[in-house]
Scaffold this motif. Structure first.
Motif, short mmCIF file in Angstrom:
data_model
loop_
_atom_site.label_atom_id
_atom_site.label_comp_id
_atom_site.label_asym_id
_atom_site.label_seq_id
_atom_site.Cartn_x
_atom_site.Cartn_y
_atom_site.Cartn_z
N GLN A 78 -20.81 0.57 11.73
CA GLN A 78 -21.94 -0.36 11.74
C GLN A 78 -23.22 0.46 11.79
O GLN A 78 -23.50 1.14 12.76
N GLU A 79 -23.99 0.38 10.71
CA GLU A 79 -25.22 1.16 10.64
C GLU A 79 -26.25 0.62 11.62
O GLU A 79 -26.47 -0.59 11.73
N LEU A 80 -26.92 1.56 12.33
CA LEU A 80 -28.03 1.23 13.21
C LEU A 80 -29.29 1.86 12.63
O LEU A 80 -29.27 3.01 12.20
N ARG A 81 -30.38 1.12 12.64
CA ARG A 81 -31.65 1.65 12.12
C ARG A 81 -32.76 1.37 13.13
O ARG A 81 -32.84 0.28 13.70
N LYS B 153 -29.42 -4.14 -0.02
CA LYS B 153 -28.32 -4.98 0.49
C LYS B 153 -27.72 -4.39 1.76
O LYS B 153 -26.50 -4.40 1.96
N SER B 154 -28.58 -3.88 2.60
CA SER B 154 -28.15 -3.27 3.86
C SER B 154 -27.71 -4.34 4.84
O SER B 154 -28.24 -5.46 4.85
N SER B 155 -26.73 -4.00 5.66
CA SER B 155 -26.28 -4.88 6.74
C SER B 155 -26.53 -4.23 8.10
O SER B 155 -25.80 -4.46 9.06
N ALA B 156 -27.57 -3.40 8.16
CA ALA B 156 -27.85 -2.65 9.39
C ALA B 156 -28.30 -3.56 10.52
O ALA B 156 -28.86 -4.63 10.30
N TRP B 157 -28.04 -3.09 11.74
CA TRP B 157 -28.62 -3.69 12.93
C TRP B 157 -29.91 -2.93 13.20
O TRP B 157 -29.95 -1.69 13.12
N LEU B 158 -30.96 -3.65 13.55
CA LEU B 158 -32.29 -3.06 13.63
C LEU B 158 -32.86 -3.12 15.04
O LEU B 158 -32.73 -4.13 15.75
N GLU B 159 -33.51 -2.03 15.42
CA GLU B 159 -34.42 -2.03 16.56
C GLU B 159 -35.81 -1.76 15.99
O GLU B 159 -36.03 -0.72 15.36
N LEU B 160 -36.72 -2.69 16.19
CA LEU B 160 -38.06 -2.59 15.62
C LEU B 160 -39.03 -2.19 16.71
O LEU B 160 -39.09 -2.82 17.77
N ARG B 161 -39.79 -1.13 16.45
CA ARG B 161 -40.76 -0.62 17.41
C ARG B 161 -42.15 -0.82 16.84
O ARG B 161 -42.63 -0.04 16.02
N HIS B 162 -42.76 -1.91 17.29
CA HIS B 162 -44.04 -2.33 16.74
C HIS B 162 -45.18 -1.53 17.36
O HIS B 162 -45.25 -1.37 18.58
N GLN B 163 -46.08 -1.06 16.50
CA GLN B 163 -47.27 -0.33 16.94
C GLN B 163 -48.50 -1.12 16.50
O GLN B 163 -48.76 -1.23 15.31
N GLY B 164 -49.19 -1.67 17.46
CA GLY B 164 -50.35 -2.48 17.12
C GLY B 164 -50.50 -3.62 18.10
O GLY B 164 -49.72 -3.76 19.06
N GLN B 165 -51.51 -4.46 17.86
CA GLN B 165 -51.80 -5.59 18.74
C GLN B 165 -51.52 -6.87 17.98
O GLN B 165 -52.11 -7.14 16.94
N LEU B 166 -50.58 -7.64 18.48
CA LEU B 166 -50.26 -8.93 17.86
C LEU B 166 -49.57 -9.81 18.89
O LEU B 166 -48.75 -9.31 19.68
N GLU B 167 -49.89 -11.07 18.89
CA GLU B 167 -49.30 -12.00 19.85
C GLU B 167 -47.78 -12.02 19.69
O GLU B 167 -47.26 -12.04 18.58
N SER B 168 -47.07 -12.02 20.83
CA SER B 168 -45.62 -11.85 20.85
C SER B 168 -44.90 -12.85 19.97
O SER B 168 -44.04 -12.50 19.17
N GLY B 169 -45.23 -14.12 20.12
CA GLY B 169 -44.51 -15.16 19.38
C GLY B 169 -44.71 -15.02 17.88
O GLY B 169 -43.77 -15.19 17.10
N LEU B 170 -45.93 -14.71 17.46
CA LEU B 170 -46.22 -14.57 16.03
C LEU B 170 -45.49 -13.37 15.45
O LEU B 170 -44.93 -13.43 14.35
N LEU B 171 -45.50 -12.26 16.18
CA LEU B 171 -44.79 -11.05 15.74
C LEU B 171 -43.31 -11.35 15.53
O LEU B 171 -42.74 -11.04 14.48
N ARG B 172 -42.71 -11.95 16.53
CA ARG B 172 -41.29 -12.25 16.47
C ARG B 172 -40.96 -13.20 15.33
O ARG B 172 -40.00 -13.00 14.59
#
Length: 409
Positions: free
Chosen positions: A286-289, A309-328
């Motif tokens: 299982q690919e992790l990215r 056509k990747s089936s990777a599981w992702l951890e996203l590390r956001h850099q910047g200012q954005l309201e949590s709900g909108l980002l998600r």
């Protein structure tokens, strides 16, 4: 004798609440296929079979199904020791039955050192190798705490008792070798944290004793050991640069910081005259990215992965200012209808709520205590040195609670 050294399967482990049974099943199928194809004679598993002391039915079914399959291969002998994540009682419960299939399981240190020593035979039924099976040694298993011990004295006493236990078991192995009147190689198994061992942040490796006590260095192990098969650290590595002192590492990435790291099992050919160690790459099941950047960069990278056509599981590390709900909302919309799955969204802004759900079906009880703590810590602006102090204090509490839980077994 040719054998496989592996450890730290952590069957049942979840990654941000995501179940991984398909990965564990595919790994065990691959391992059984490899053992059969290469005519491997023995398998040594150096602890942390399961991720918790109370594995679920599915995790246990995978474990016992794998052992059943081995019975029809060239691998006529298996030795398994408990790690700090395992319940010694649970592992040893079927030991009498498993012994009928030449599967030896040691969950706790035995009163007689010789009961932790096994003679392995080759396919001609001739003596080929002696194995010292030393499980994770809990403080209460090997010594009695003395009133008024300071931290330095406790550390010295604990290291002494761990070292003495290895010496006693290896002495029993030397006795067995003399009885056989043959220069049989001695292989020792253990589950501990050695001095200088390397870890990766987020890989789930715990300190085994409060404050990091009890670590042995390369020179602490008996000279009689021809090969030391260790478990606990999740990255494959040598101990003190010594070729014959090895961690096999975990066969699956235990966290996103291990994404892209090659995982291996170790194939060892050990005879009285030679020691050959071959790392065998474990396929990625299982690919992790890990993706970094501002929202626009994350969306562009996700779009590229969709085209692939990747089936990777992702951890996203956001850099910047954005309201949590909108980002998600925008990130989840970007992967909708694809095989991609976002398991975690991290942000550098402490006010975005680091403990909020990171996937729609995630609940608090699916997170490990370490994950909850790290998310809470990630939502602060404490300096790095303060964070390390808090991690150590938290680790001491968790270690004490784990010891108390096992005392109640």
């Amino acid at each position: 004798m040719r054998f496989i050294h592996t450890s730290d399967w952590h069957i049942g482990q979840r990654l941000y609440g995501q179940k991984r049974y398909q990965e564990f099943e595919r790994f065990l199928d691959w391992l059984a296929d490899y053992i059969e194809a290469e005519a491997i004679e023995a398998l040594l598993v150096s602890g942390d079979i399961f991720d918790t002391a109370t594995p679920g039915n599915r995790a246990q079914a995978l474990y016992y199904g794998f052992l059943h399959r081995l019975a029809s291969t060239s691998c006529g002998q298996v030795v398994i020791i408990a790690g700090n994540h395992d319940s010694p009682t649970l592992l040893e419960a079927p030991s009498q039955l498993l012994r009928q299939f030449n599967i030896q399981v040691i969950g706790s240190p035995e009163k007689e050192p010789a009961d932790q020593v096994f003679l392995l035979r080759d396919q001609n039924d001739d003596p080929a190798m002696i194995v010292c099976a030393i499980p994770f040694l809990r403080d209460r298993d090997i010594r009695t705490a003395q009133a008024g011990e300071d931290l330095e004295t406790k550390a010295a006493n604990l290291r002494h008792e761990i070292q003495a236990h290895y010496q006693r078991v290896c002495a029993a192995a030397l006795d067995l070798r003399r009885q056989n009147e043959a220069p049989l190689p001695i292989v020792a198994m253990g589950h501990l944290f050695t001095s200088g061992g390397t870890t990766v942040e987020g890989d789930g490796v715990r300190e085994l004793y409060i404050g990091g006590l009890g670590r042995l260095d390369a020179g602490s192990f008996p000279a009689a050991i021809d090969y030391l098969a260790l478990g606990h650290l999740h990255s494959s590595q040598r101990v003190g640069g010594q070729e014959h002192l090895r961690y096999s590492g975990a066969p699956l990435a235990m966290g996103f910081n291990e994404a892209g790291q090659e995982k291996v099992i170790l194939e060892v050919d050990c005879t009285p005259d030679k020691l050959a160690i071959t790392p065998v790459a474990v396929p990625c099941f299982q690919e992790l990215r890990v993706l970094h950047g501002e929202l626009s960069q994350l969306l562009d990278r996700i779009a590229q992965l969709r085209l692939e056509k990747s089936s990777a599981w992702l951890e996203l590390r956001h850099q910047g200012q954005l309201e949590s709900g909108l980002l998600r909302e925008q990130l989840l919309e970007a992967v909708e209808g694809s095989e991609l799955r976002i398991l975690a969204i991290r942000t550098a802004s402490p006010n975005l709520g680091s403990l909020c759900q990171q996937q729609s079906d995630e609940s608090l009880d699916e997170l490990s205590v370490e994950e909850v703590f790290e998310r809470c810590l990630g939502g602060t602006d404490f300096p790095a040195d303060r964070c390390e102090e808090l991690r150590l204090a938290f680790q001491e509490i968790v270690t004490s609670m784990n010891q108390e839980d096992r005392n109640a077994e």
